[in-house]
Design an enzyme around this catalytic site. Sequence first.
Site, PDB file in Angstrom:
ATOM      1  CG  ASP A  33      46.713  12.044   6.094  1.00  0.00           C
ATOM      2  OD1 ASP A  33      46.717  12.969   5.261  1.00  0.00           O
ATOM      3  OD2 ASP A  33      46.686  10.837   5.781  1.00  0.00           O
ATOM      4  CG  ASP A  46      42.977  11.453   0.673  1.00  0.00           C
ATOM      5  OD1 ASP A  46      41.997  11.948   1.254  1.00  0.00           O
ATOM      6  OD2 ASP A  46      43.246  11.677  -0.525  1.00  0.00           O
TER       7      ASP A  46
END
Length: 214
Positions: free
Chosen positions: A9, A11
């Site tokens: 991922d 953020d």
Amino acid sequence: MKYKAIIFDLDGTLTDTLYDLKESTNYALRQMGWPERSLDEVRQFVGNGVRRLMERAVPRDAEEMEFVECFQHFQEHYVEHCQDHTGIYPGIDELLHELKARGYKMAIVSNKMQAGVDELYQTFFSETIDFAIGETAELRRKPFPDMVYAALDNLGVKPEEAVYVGDSEVDMATARNAGLPCISVLWGFRDQDYLREIGAFRMVETPQEILDLV
């Protein structure tokens, strides 16, 4: 070497983007004359893409056309200012270089707009990560597994040869839907108690700990 590839991922996992997201959110809200949101509120709103972030941020009685205008303000501002305060978390650069040296293939899968993903990828990750994909019209965003599968296809790796690393409930669901084990990081947008409550059991406090799990 348990896995051949690692899907990250973006953020809250690799980059601390929260303040810039908050700034662009509040810029867009100000353009509409609407109340601004706090950093903690934006922290809870993120995870399902920026459109969902803004849907949560605008007043509940906002008209659809007002929302469209507000979201456009957000997009325009964020593309220009997505790196004003954003940086990678401590230890991430060292982790990525070590993983690359050990021969792992790596990709970023994010619900962020593709333009924002491209900006951050070129700035921070082009030397270490092989591929980065953000929100597009062609693929369903997380927690659907579509973008994970696209990343794995690009890397030439099967799902059983990969592991997913993220910081939120969306990431846990994405990994589950894609058939990948999930490592949850504790420096991101969700805290340990919350992650444990929703079922996380592979959790790391520092990037270095990821090396022991892959």
